[in-house]
Design a protein around this motif. Sequence first.
Motif, PDB file in Angstrom:
ATOM      1  N   PRO A   1       0.814  -1.215   0.000  1.00 38.04           N
ATOM      2  CA  PRO A   1       0.000   0.000   0.000  1.00 38.04           C
ATOM      3  C   PRO A   1       0.849   1.268   0.000  1.00 38.04           C
ATOM      4  O   PRO A   1       1.880   1.337   0.671  1.00 38.04           O
ATOM      5  CB  PRO A   1      -0.798  -0.128   1.323  1.00 38.04           C
ATOM      6  N   GLN A   2       0.431   2.229  -0.807  1.00 38.77           N
ATOM      7  CA  GLN A   2       1.082   3.527  -0.941  1.00 38.77           C
ATOM      8  C   GLN A   2       2.460   3.436  -1.582  1.00 38.77           C
ATOM      9  O   GLN A   2       3.194   4.429  -1.620  1.00 38.77           O
ATOM     10  CB  GLN A   2       1.217   4.224   0.439  1.00 38.77           C
ATOM     11  N   SER A   3       2.828   2.238  -2.058  1.00 35.79           N
ATOM     12  CA  SER A   3       4.142   2.090  -2.682  1.00 35.79           C
ATOM     13  C   SER A   3       4.022   1.591  -4.118  1.00 35.79           C
ATOM     14  O   SER A   3       4.524   2.219  -5.044  1.00 35.79           O
ATOM     15  CB  SER A   3       5.014   1.133  -1.863  1.00 35.79           C
ATOM     16  N   GLY A   4       3.359   0.452  -4.325  1.00 36.57           N
ATOM     17  CA  GLY A   4       3.226  -0.075  -5.678  1.00 36.57           C
ATOM     18  C   GLY A   4       3.276  -1.589  -5.711  1.00 36.57           C
ATOM     19  O   GLY A   4       3.066  -2.257  -4.695  1.00 36.57           O
ATOM     20  N   TYR A   5       3.597  -2.122  -6.885  1.00 33.51           N
ATOM     21  CA  TYR A   5       3.622  -3.571  -7.090  1.00 33.51           C
ATOM     22  C   TYR A   5       5.066  -4.048  -7.254  1.00 33.51           C
ATOM     23  O   TYR A   5       5.902  -3.356  -7.846  1.00 33.51           O
ATOM     24  CB  TYR A   5       2.818  -3.945  -8.341  1.00 33.51           C
ATOM     25  N   TYR A   6       5.324  -5.265  -6.739  1.00 39.41           N
ATOM     26  CA  TYR A   6       6.667  -5.833  -6.767  1.00 39.41           C
ATOM     27  C   TYR A   6       6.606  -7.299  -7.185  1.00 39.41           C
ATOM     28  O   TYR A   6       5.593  -7.980  -6.981  1.00 39.41           O
ATOM     29  CB  TYR A   6       7.336  -5.710  -5.399  1.00 39.41           C
ATOM     30  N   LEU A   7       7.724  -7.772  -7.754  1.00 38.19           N
ATOM     31  CA  LEU A   7       7.811  -9.153  -8.201  1.00 38.19           C
ATOM     32  C   LEU A   7       8.019 -10.079  -7.008  1.00 38.19           C
ATOM     33  O   LEU A   7       8.869  -9.824  -6.151  1.00 38.19           O
ATOM     34  CB  LEU A   7       8.972  -9.304  -9.194  1.00 38.19           C
ATOM     35  N   VAL A   8       7.239 -11.161  -6.946  1.00 34.55           N
ATOM     36  CA  VAL A   8       7.404 -12.151  -5.885  1.00 34.55           C
ATOM     37  C   VAL A   8       8.762 -12.827  -6.037  1.00 34.55           C
ATOM     38  O   VAL A   8       9.179 -13.172  -7.152  1.00 34.55           O
ATOM     39  CB  VAL A   8       6.280 -13.217  -5.966  1.00 34.55           C
ATOM     40  N   ASP A   9       9.462 -13.012  -4.909  1.00 35.40           N
ATOM     41  CA  ASP A   9      10.759 -13.677  -4.925  1.00 35.40           C
ATOM     42  C   ASP A   9      10.541 -15.175  -5.143  1.00 35.40           C
ATOM     43  O   ASP A   9       9.880 -15.848  -4.360  1.00 35.40           O
ATOM     44  CB  ASP A   9      11.470 -13.459  -3.591  1.00 35.40           C
ATOM     45  N   LYS A  10      11.117 -15.713  -6.222  1.00 30.70           N
ATOM     46  CA  LYS A  10      10.933 -17.130  -6.536  1.00 30.70           C
ATOM     47  C   LYS A  10      11.486 -18.027  -5.431  1.00 30.70           C
ATOM     48  O   LYS A  10      10.985 -19.129  -5.208  1.00 30.70           O
ATOM     49  CB  LYS A  10      11.623 -17.459  -7.864  1.00 30.70           C
ATOM     50  N   LYS A  11      12.492 -17.559  -4.717  1.00 30.55           N
ATOM     51  CA  LYS A  11      13.057 -18.358  -3.632  1.00 30.55           C
ATOM     52  C   LYS A  11      12.036 -18.549  -2.518  1.00 30.55           C
ATOM     53  O   LYS A  11      12.005 -19.575  -1.852  1.00 30.55           O
ATOM     54  CB  LYS A  11      14.316 -17.680  -3.073  1.00 30.55           C
ATOM     55  N   ASP A  12      11.200 -17.522  -2.326  1.00 31.85           N
ATOM     56  CA  ASP A  12      10.182 -17.630  -1.288  1.00 31.85           C
ATOM     57  C   ASP A  12       9.159 -18.699  -1.617  1.00 31.85           C
ATOM     58  O   ASP A  12       8.476 -19.229  -0.754  1.00 31.85           O
ATOM     59  CB  ASP A  12       9.461 -16.288  -1.106  1.00 31.85           C
ATOM     60  N   LEU A  13       9.027 -19.023  -2.896  1.00 32.60           N
ATOM     61  CA  LEU A  13       8.040 -20.021  -3.319  1.00 32.60           C
ATOM     62  C   LEU A  13       8.643 -21.432  -3.322  1.00 32.60           C
ATOM     63  O   LEU A  13       7.939 -22.410  -3.528  1.00 32.60           O
ATOM     64  CB  LEU A  13       7.534 -19.688  -4.727  1.00 32.60           C
ATOM     65  N   HIS A  14       9.961 -21.536  -3.102  1.00 35.51           N
ATOM     66  CA  HIS A  14      10.672 -22.808  -3.079  1.00 35.51           C
ATOM     67  C   HIS A  14      10.520 -23.582  -4.390  1.00 35.51           C
ATOM     68  O   HIS A  14      10.451 -24.808  -4.402  1.00 35.51           O
ATOM     69  CB  HIS A  14      10.197 -23.672  -1.910  1.00 35.51           C
ATOM     70  N   ILE A  15      10.451 -22.862  -5.495  1.00 40.16           N
ATOM     71  CA  ILE A  15      10.409 -23.485  -6.816  1.00 40.16           C
ATOM     72  C   ILE A  15      11.338 -22.708  -7.727  1.00 40.16           C
ATOM     73  O   ILE A  15      11.671 -21.559  -7.466  1.00 40.16           O
ATOM     74  CB  ILE A  15       8.983 -23.515  -7.409  1.00 40.16           C
ATOM     75  N   ASP A  16      11.744 -23.365  -8.804  1.00 38.93           N
ATOM     76  CA  ASP A  16      12.687 -22.736  -9.719  1.00 38.93           C
ATOM     77  C   ASP A  16      12.041 -21.679 -10.575  1.00 38.93           C
ATOM     78  O   ASP A  16      12.681 -20.762 -11.044  1.00 38.93           O
ATOM     79  CB  ASP A  16      13.341 -23.801 -10.598  1.00 38.93           C
ATOM     80  N   LYS A  17      10.743 -21.827 -10.813  1.00 40.92           N
ATOM     81  CA  LYS A  17      10.048 -20.845 -11.640  1.00 40.92           C
ATOM     82  C   LYS A  17       8.577 -20.814 -11.287  1.00 40.92           C
ATOM     83  O   LYS A  17       8.060 -21.723 -10.657  1.00 40.92           O
ATOM     84  CB  LYS A  17      10.226 -21.186 -13.124  1.00 40.92           C
ATOM     85  N   ILE A  18       7.938 -19.746 -11.663  1.00 43.60           N
ATOM     86  CA  ILE A  18       6.507 -19.642 -11.434  1.00 43.60           C
ATOM     87  C   ILE A  18       5.803 -20.619 -12.354  1.00 43.60           C
ATOM     88  O   ILE A  18       5.960 -20.575 -13.570  1.00 43.60           O
ATOM     89  CB  ILE A  18       5.995 -18.206 -11.723  1.00 43.60           C
ATOM     90  N   LYS A  19       5.044 -21.537 -11.778  1.00 43.86           N
ATOM     91  CA  LYS A  19       4.357 -22.534 -12.580  1.00 43.86           C
ATOM     92  C   LYS A  19       2.929 -22.086 -12.869  1.00 43.86           C
ATOM     93  O   LYS A  19       2.267 -21.511 -12.024  1.00 43.86           O
ATOM     94  CB  LYS A  19       4.342 -23.878 -11.850  1.00 43.86           C
ATOM     95  N   LYS A  20       2.501 -22.392 -14.040  1.00 47.25           N
ATOM     96  CA  LYS A  20       1.141 -22.065 -14.442  1.00 47.25           C
ATOM     97  C   LYS A  20       0.230 -23.219 -14.070  1.00 47.25           C
ATOM     98  O   LYS A  20       0.434 -24.353 -14.501  1.00 47.25           O
ATOM     99  CB  LYS A  20       1.090 -21.803 -15.952  1.00 47.25           C
ATOM    100  N   ILE A  21      -0.773 -22.941 -13.271  1.00 42.77           N
ATOM    101  CA  ILE A  21      -1.762 -23.943 -12.909  1.00 42.77           C
ATOM    102  C   ILE A  21      -2.744 -24.106 -14.058  1.00 42.77           C
ATOM    103  O   ILE A  21      -3.261 -23.128 -14.602  1.00 42.77           O
ATOM    104  CB  ILE A  21      -2.516 -23.522 -11.632  1.00 42.77           C
ATOM    105  N   ILE A  22      -3.010 -25.342 -14.450  1.00 41.05           N
ATOM    106  CA  ILE A  22      -4.018 -25.639 -15.461  1.00 41.05           C
ATOM    107  C   ILE A  22      -5.226 -26.213 -14.741  1.00 41.05           C
ATOM    108  O   ILE A  22      -5.143 -27.285 -14.131  1.00 41.05           O
ATOM    109  CB  ILE A  22      -3.484 -26.631 -16.511  1.00 41.05           C
TER     110      ILE A  22
END
Length: 449
Positions: free
Chosen positions: A60-81
Amino acid sequence: MSKYSDIVDFISTEIDNGSIKHGEKMPTIRELSHKFSCSKQTVVHAYDKLQKDHIVYSIPQSGYYLVDKKDLHIDKIKKIIDFSTGSPDESILAYEEFQHCLNQAIDIHKATLFNYSDPKGLSELISTLKNYFEDYQIFCSTNDIFITSGSQQAINILCSMPFPNGKSTVLVEQPTYHGTLKALETTKTSVIGIERNFNGLNLEELEKKFAYGNIKCFYTIPRFSNPLGISYAVEEKKQIVKLAEKYDVYIIEDDYLGELEIKNNEFPMYYYYISSKVAYIKSFSKVLLPGLRVAAVVLPKVLRNTFEEYKKWMDLNTSVLSQGALDIYIKSGMFKANRNRIKTIYSKRMSSLKSASHKFDIPNIKWHIPDTGFYGCIEFLDKLNLDWLVKECGKKDIIIKEMHENYLKDYFNNDFLKISVGSSRISEIENGINELLKIVKKYYHRQTL
């Protein structure tokens, strides 16, 4: 493609090529609005989508930021089908167009927004819908049309209110839309089922239930049924209506995907009614915006007063703003253009599903895929552990779901798996079905060892 989709694709591409990095602020709403010549609200919708996919987050009051992939414990953002959902694809919905209609509706109906309105619905929208329905061979008067807060409200009222025939039990197809089963359960309405499969409906059994089952109404989804995606033939529709007339049973016709029809001379069951026995429900959720919460029901004269009384004391009135915006959207011609666009999209998606289904020759299964709609279906000719299949697909980020919620307890059949193309793009359908069939083939191969 909409500006909304363009923005989502642009951000995704920038992330993939490294132009946007973790810890750096994303492009602002103002920047993207200027870059894509669109409203700020359209950009917000795009960022909302990226947040739901856990690609970005907001401060809030700052903007949007990219999620850290390390925080997700995966090598890349996976697309859910997601092959389980009945929701439409957010990326193809007409947010931007409809926003202009909302703004106009505020100006036109601003006085009404501060007061309660007619529980029957906005008179302007009702008049517009009367003309709109004629495209679907629904010929009625404005007195017959009632506006509801989504089709679920229409279903809730019709299933729970008394009918002139004095009967008390609702008959439903098996399987059917789970929202109807929940409505019957929560109102403690008496309900019985009748099996509907890929061979159609057993009309002799239907006649027996109409004759001896104390049936006040028969809830049916004649075309592109949820969850099997099947449709009645013209002769079946005529016979069902004829039996309803003979045994004084009312028909509740849920035509939730009628706009996707691509065949000529395929009309709603309402078109074939002999006397006033069919109540026709039209939802706008699948081809417009699910959150709009506006639907319409066309009622026989003998049901109007009771329905209106139930409607009035359920919510007083449906949102005037939503009704006004829908009225403008239809009158402007934008709805018809959007309908044609959506119809093409889902026809292509179903063709993609057919194509993908042929990639593997698995004698243990049989596909049932219509020409359009949201749902296709796999029939397992040899038993398969669906709980196992759900888990294995989940490991591949493919969501499927068995259909317990679509059945009454005594009718459950675990030989079918619904495949929804509602929110999946063509590439996702191809990849997802390919992975699913690999898993199914592996299962049956192991059974033979």
